[in-house]
Design a protein around this motif. Structure first.
Motif, short mmCIF file in Angstrom:
data_model
loop_
_atom_site.label_atom_id
_atom_site.label_comp_id
_atom_site.label_asym_id
_atom_site.label_seq_id
_atom_site.Cartn_x
_atom_site.Cartn_y
_atom_site.Cartn_z
N GLN A 30 4.13 -11.85 6.77
CA GLN A 30 2.80 -11.73 6.15
C GLN A 30 1.68 -11.94 7.17
OE1 GLN A 30 2.60 -13.83 2.20
NE2 GLN A 30 4.68 -14.48 2.70
N VAL A 31 1.91 -11.52 8.40
CA VAL A 31 0.88 -11.62 9.44
C VAL A 31 -0.12 -10.49 9.24
CG1 VAL A 31 0.44 -11.41 11.92
CG2 VAL A 31 2.37 -12.77 11.09
N GLN A 32 -1.39 -10.85 9.05
CA GLN A 32 -2.45 -9.86 8.81
C GLN A 32 -3.47 -9.82 9.93
OE1 GLN A 32 -4.09 -10.73 4.94
NE2 GLN A 32 -2.21 -10.19 3.88
N ARG A 33 -3.58 -10.88 10.71
CA ARG A 33 -4.51 -10.93 11.84
C ARG A 33 -3.80 -11.65 12.98
NH1 ARG A 33 -9.18 -15.31 10.36
NH2 ARG A 33 -9.48 -15.21 12.62
N LEU A 34 -4.36 -11.54 14.17
CA LEU A 34 -3.69 -12.09 15.35
C LEU A 34 -3.44 -13.58 15.21
CD1 LEU A 34 -2.60 -11.35 18.12
CD2 LEU A 34 -4.87 -11.76 19.08
N ARG A 67 6.92 9.26 10.71
CA ARG A 67 5.99 9.56 9.62
C ARG A 67 5.99 8.34 8.70
NH1 ARG A 67 5.75 13.07 12.78
NH2 ARG A 67 5.69 15.33 12.46
N GLN A 68 4.96 7.55 8.80
CA GLN A 68 4.92 6.30 8.03
C GLN A 68 3.56 6.12 7.40
OE1 GLN A 68 4.74 1.93 9.58
NE2 GLN A 68 6.91 2.50 9.56
N ALA A 69 3.56 5.71 6.15
CA ALA A 69 2.32 5.41 5.43
C ALA A 69 2.50 4.09 4.70
CB ALA A 69 1.98 6.53 4.45
N GLU A 70 1.41 3.35 4.57
CA GLU A 70 1.48 2.05 3.91
C GLU A 70 0.25 1.86 3.03
OE1 GLU A 70 1.87 -2.73 5.02
OE2 GLU A 70 0.91 -1.32 6.42
N LEU A 71 0.50 1.32 1.85
CA LEU A 71 -0.56 0.88 0.95
C LEU A 71 -0.28 -0.58 0.63
CD1 LEU A 71 -3.06 1.66 -0.73
CD2 LEU A 71 -1.50 2.18 -2.63
N ALA A 72 -1.28 -1.44 0.88
CA ALA A 72 -1.04 -2.88 0.77
C ALA A 72 -2.16 -3.57 0.01
CB ALA A 72 -0.90 -3.50 2.16
N TYR A 73 -1.75 -4.56 -0.76
CA TYR A 73 -2.67 -5.52 -1.38
C TYR A 73 -2.60 -6.77 -0.52
CZ TYR A 73 -4.06 -9.30 -4.55
OH TYR A 73 -4.64 -10.42 -5.08
N GLN A 99 16.66 10.88 -0.80
CA GLN A 99 16.37 12.20 -0.28
C GLN A 99 15.68 12.16 1.09
OE1 GLN A 99 14.13 14.12 -3.39
NE2 GLN A 99 15.93 14.39 -4.69
N GLY A 100 16.22 11.34 1.98
CA GLY A 100 15.71 11.26 3.35
C GLY A 100 14.45 10.46 3.50
N VAL A 101 14.03 9.76 2.46
CA VAL A 101 12.81 8.95 2.51
C VAL A 101 13.19 7.48 2.33
CG1 VAL A 101 10.63 8.42 1.36
CG2 VAL A 101 11.34 10.80 1.65
N ASP A 102 12.65 6.62 3.22
CA ASP A 102 12.85 5.18 3.10
C ASP A 102 11.59 4.55 2.52
OD1 ASP A 102 15.29 5.52 4.26
OD2 ASP A 102 14.69 4.80 6.24
N LEU A 103 11.76 3.82 1.45
CA LEU A 103 10.63 3.13 0.82
C LEU A 103 10.88 1.64 0.89
CD1 LEU A 103 7.97 3.40 -0.73
CD2 LEU A 103 9.31 3.51 -2.85
N THR A 104 10.01 0.91 1.61
CA THR A 104 10.16 -0.54 1.78
C THR A 104 9.10 -1.25 0.96
OG1 THR A 104 11.02 -0.25 4.02
CG2 THR A 104 10.21 -2.43 3.43
N MET A 148 -6.95 -25.58 4.80
CA MET A 148 -5.85 -24.64 4.67
C MET A 148 -6.20 -23.63 3.59
SD MET A 148 -1.85 -25.49 3.93
CE MET A 148 -1.84 -26.59 5.36
N GLU A 149 -5.86 -22.37 3.84
CA GLU A 149 -6.16 -21.32 2.88
C GLU A 149 -5.39 -21.55 1.59
OE1 GLU A 149 -6.73 -16.54 3.31
OE2 GLU A 149 -4.84 -17.39 4.00
N ALA A 150 -6.04 -21.27 0.46
CA ALA A 150 -5.40 -21.44 -0.84
C ALA A 150 -4.23 -20.47 -1.00
CB ALA A 150 -6.43 -21.23 -1.95
N ARG A 151 -3.40 -20.74 -1.99
CA ARG A 151 -2.26 -19.89 -2.27
C ARG A 151 -2.71 -18.43 -2.42
NH1 ARG A 151 0.77 -22.51 -6.46
NH2 ARG A 151 -0.98 -21.96 -7.81
N LYS A 152 -1.95 -17.51 -1.80
CA LYS A 152 -2.34 -16.11 -1.80
C LYS A 152 -1.13 -15.22 -2.00
CE LYS A 152 -3.47 -14.12 2.12
NZ LYS A 152 -4.23 -13.75 3.35
N LEU A 153 -1.31 -14.20 -2.83
CA LEU A 153 -0.26 -13.22 -3.09
C LEU A 153 -0.56 -11.96 -2.30
CD1 LEU A 153 2.19 -12.24 -4.85
CD2 LEU A 153 0.46 -11.37 -6.46
N THR A 154 0.47 -11.39 -1.66
CA THR A 154 0.33 -10.12 -0.95
C THR A 154 1.46 -9.19 -1.39
OG1 THR A 154 1.64 -10.86 0.95
CG2 THR A 154 -0.74 -11.21 1.05
N ALA A 155 1.21 -7.90 -1.32
CA ALA A 155 2.23 -6.92 -1.68
C ALA A 155 1.96 -5.63 -0.92
CB ALA A 155 2.23 -6.66 -3.19
N SER A 156 3.03 -4.89 -0.59
CA SER A 156 2.85 -3.63 0.12
C SER A 156 4.00 -2.69 -0.18
CB SER A 156 2.75 -3.86 1.63
OG SER A 156 3.98 -4.31 2.16
#
Length: 717
Positions: free
Chosen positions: A85-89, A178-184, A670-675, A704-712
């Motif tokens: 869940q690394v989003q910044r350096l 060929r990679q695409a990502e959509l993330a919350y 069908q040749g596509v990987d979805l993670t 400390m940052e409050a509890r956070k949910l992430t999804a992608s």
């Protein structure tokens, strides 16, 4: 400090690179070159390759497995960053026990400590083997690796703070990607990104890679909404066997209001449980975002001259533009400026700095070769690095506002005071660094590494109010030597000693020698360790001692004032046992401030945890158990010990522990990987003061940052 008859900044990139290419046979390539295809730090990979031992090479150490190099380093790949869940350096801190925060908050650039020393954002960061200025937010979407080198870095950098280096490698053209990502990404933040790569031509001699990302930033903390964008291109041309030309460029922008910290309330600490971590003290109606824009690129030529000799020449430029704004709390009064008042009230300031310009240009040439004398093999590296750094600022606003704020009423409004009356200083610097290294293989058990870097440096500070400038020219030589002994197969003991150097500048106010550039101060490190690698695991354990001079204002003069000594024990263990994976690291640190005329002798430096433990475990649940889709469970534990808040060591932050969890699954159709990835950081919503940096003469407390949910969702097609 001239290059031929013209200054470096008057020569175009192409002309400068072309001129240097002609002399590549006698010069050298980036200090981070791994082999003819990649530039890389000595690395402990998070995931070992089954086809080849993890490689770990830094200029002059040879192309050796990680266990055989006498340094401690970590290489983090994109999948490992995404899984954690690394989003910044700054988030990579959770993956290495020797690394901690050093003023990290929303809307600002990332800062690190390593082995208890704060890294200098203007000298301790590298990109593609070249120095960069990290006083900006660095995007990770187009990075192939984030590398952390721990220890005094005088061999790799002519001027840098002790503790280590951060090195970034960009994604280069590969086969078809060929990679695409959509993330919350938490709160109301969402991100979209693409990664495209291919090779062209009858012999696949041309390659192109494109990375693009856009993100709406709304993390849930008060008044921190913004946006960021990235567009990056990388290409290469395999001109002939053994000859490759590479070019890459990235444009980035990060625009977001910053979030200042809290502070000590008199001689006490406010309760972290009573503070909402989403509270932003910078939420005036007139507050503006910090706007950071960057253009960075490199041009590289790799040439193999024979099976034993190869050269690399790299030219890079970085242009940063920043508008820095904040309404921020600062002290209690003119007499008490380093902390809040005992009742939680504070003075409020209007800070504005528009049009900040930072330019870095660097040319690095390297020659690598191998010579055998009798039964002794020498892996030689000769190199030269020419760099220019400029930071140009304008007179700023740094104005107190009428009235006092209070942590109990963070939304109290103040009238702005935007007058530009606060002078600052521009910084111009040129350096030339000559490098000579030799990795000597005596026999199957004994190896010796020796190197020296000689730096000539010219630095100038130019006040924006027209006051006389100050300047200094000097030469610094930093040697390094190490001996390794293979005690059994894939296990090596080593001892190393080396020097580093850094230069401090007196502050502009409150001293009788404003902006005076101090003579170069050398740090020294001794390290003893053992590293090993076996089936499915690698490990290491080491002891280090770093001694560094310190500078303070003594009797109204900014001058050398004693030093710091950091002694520590580090260890790491990475293993894969069937479906279970473990990645653990730990550090115990004894840091002392000695011989100071200002701070009592023997006091501990501020914001330095005395112990740290970072543990990441993963477990793969097979399809036989789920009956449908296999998935991986991951849990990360981050523990940092107590640290002092003030220089007098009267206030101390308690230790804290945070737990992050995640689950990921990949389905193929069908040749596509979805993670799919789903994560929760700070699972138990722990409340604690995460760090206490003393920046700008003030004590800061960051929660400390409050509890956070992430999804992608990531699709590879």
């Amino acid at each position: 400090m001239r290059c031929s008859s013209a200054s470096l900044h008057h020569i175009t990139p192409v002309a400068l690179a072309t001129t240097t290419l002609l002399s590549a046979f006698t010069l050298s390539s980036p200090a981070w070159a791994e082999d003819s295809s990649t530039a890389s730090l000595p690395a402990v990979s998070v995931k070992a390759s089954p086809a080849r031992e993890p490689r770990a090479s830094i200029a002059g150490l040879g192309d050796l497995p990680a266990w055989q190099t006498p340094v401690q380093a970590l290489s983090l790949k994109p999948d490992a960053l995404a899984n954690a869940q690394v989003q910044r350096l700054a988030d990579v801190i959770k993956l290495d026990a020797s690394t901690s925060d050093a003023y990290n908050t929303a809307g600002y650039w990332d800062s690190f400590t390593m082995r208890g020393f704060v890294l200098d954002n203007t000298s301790n960061f590298r990109r593609e083997g070249l120095p960069i200025n990290a006083e900006t937010r660095i995007a990770l979407d187009n990075k192939a690796s984030v590398e952390l080198l721990k220890g005094t870095s005088g061999l790799q950098a002519g001027i840098s703070a002790p503790g280590g280096l951060v090195h970034l490698l960009v994604k280069r053209p590969e086969g078809r990607v060929r990679q695409a990502e959509l993330a919350y990404t938490g709160g109301n933040s969402v991100k979209a990104a693409v990664d495209l790569s291919d090779r062209f031509g009858a012999s696949q001699s041309m390659g192109l890679r494109i990375n693009a990302a856009t993100e709406r930033l709304d993390p849930g903390t008060q008044a921190t909404g913004g946006q960021r964008h990235l567009l990056a291109l990388a290409t290469d041309w395999r001109i002939a066997p053994g000859s490759t030309l590479e070019a890459e460029f990235e444009h980035s922008r990060h625009r977001q209001p910053s979030m200042p910290g809290f502070s000590a309330t008199g001689n006490t600490l406010p309760s972290a449980d009573a503070i909402d971590p989403d509270t932003n003290l910078n939420q005036q109606p007139w507050s503006q975002p910090v706007d950071m824009r960057g253009n960075t690129g490199t041009l590289r030529w790799r040439q193999t001259w024979s099976p034993a000799w190869a050269s690399t020449v790299t030219y890079g430029e970085q242009h940063l533009r920043t508008d820095d704004h904040a309404a921020f709390p600062f002290g209690c009064s003119m007499e008490i400026y380093d902390r809040f008042c005992p009742d939680g009230s504070f003075a409020m300031y209007d800070f504005r700095s528009d049009g900040e310009k930072r330019i870095t240009r660097a040319l690095n040439a390297q020659l690598n070769g191998q010579v055998t004398l009798g039964s002794t093999r020498h892996d030689l590296t000769l190199g030269v690095l020419r760099a220019l750094h400029r930071t140009d600022l304008s007179t700023q606003a740094f104005n107190p506002l009428t009235g006092l704020g209070n942590i109990a009423t963070p939304t109290l409004e103040f009238a702005p005071n935007p007058d530009l009356t606060y002078p600052v200083a521009d910084r111009h610097e040129r350096s030339t660094e000559w490098l000579l290294q030799d990795a000597i293989t005596l026999d199957e058990q004994w190896r010796v590494w020796a190197g020296v870097r000689h730096t000539t440096l010219a630095r100038r500070s130019i006040p924006t109010d027209g006051s006389p400038s100050t300047k200094r020219r000097e030469s610094i030589t930093t040697p390094w030597v190490s001996v390794g002994y293979t005690v059994e197969p894939r296990t090596q003991m080593y001892i190393s000693w080396g020097e580093g150097a850094e230069i401090k500048t007196a502050p502009q106010f409150y001293v009788d020698n404003p902006l005076e550039i101090m003579p170069a101060a050398k740090s020294r490190q001794l390290e003893i360790g053992v590293k090993g690698q076996g089936e499915g695991q690698q490990w290491g354990f080491n002891w280090f001692r770093i001694q560094r001079p310190e500078f303070e204002s003594v009797d109204a003069l900014y001058q050398r004032d004693g030093g710091s000594v950091h002694r520590g024990l580090e260890g790491y263990w990475q293993a894969q046992y069937g479906q279970l994976g473990v990645n653990a690291s730990a550090m115990i640190l004894d840091a002392e401030r000695e011989g100071s005329a200002v701070v009592a002798t023997g006091k501990t430096p501020v914001n330095v945890p005395n112990i740290a433990l970072k543990l990441s475990t993963s477990y793969k649940v097979s399809q036989d158990v789920t009956g449908t889709l296999p998935f991986v469970l991951q849990a990360d534990l981050v523990h940092e010990g107590r640290r002092w808040v003030d220089k007098a060591n009267t206030l101390r932050l308690p230790a804290w522990t945070r737990v992050d969890v995640g689950v990921r699954a990949t389905q193929q159709t069908q040749g596509v990987d979805l993670t799919w990835r789903l994560g929760v950081s700070n699972l138990f919503d722990k409340r604690a003061w995460r760090e206490a940096p003393n920046n700008f003469g003030h004590i800061w407390l960051f929660p400390m940052e409050a509890r956070k949910l992430t999804a992608s969702a990531q699709i590879d097609f």
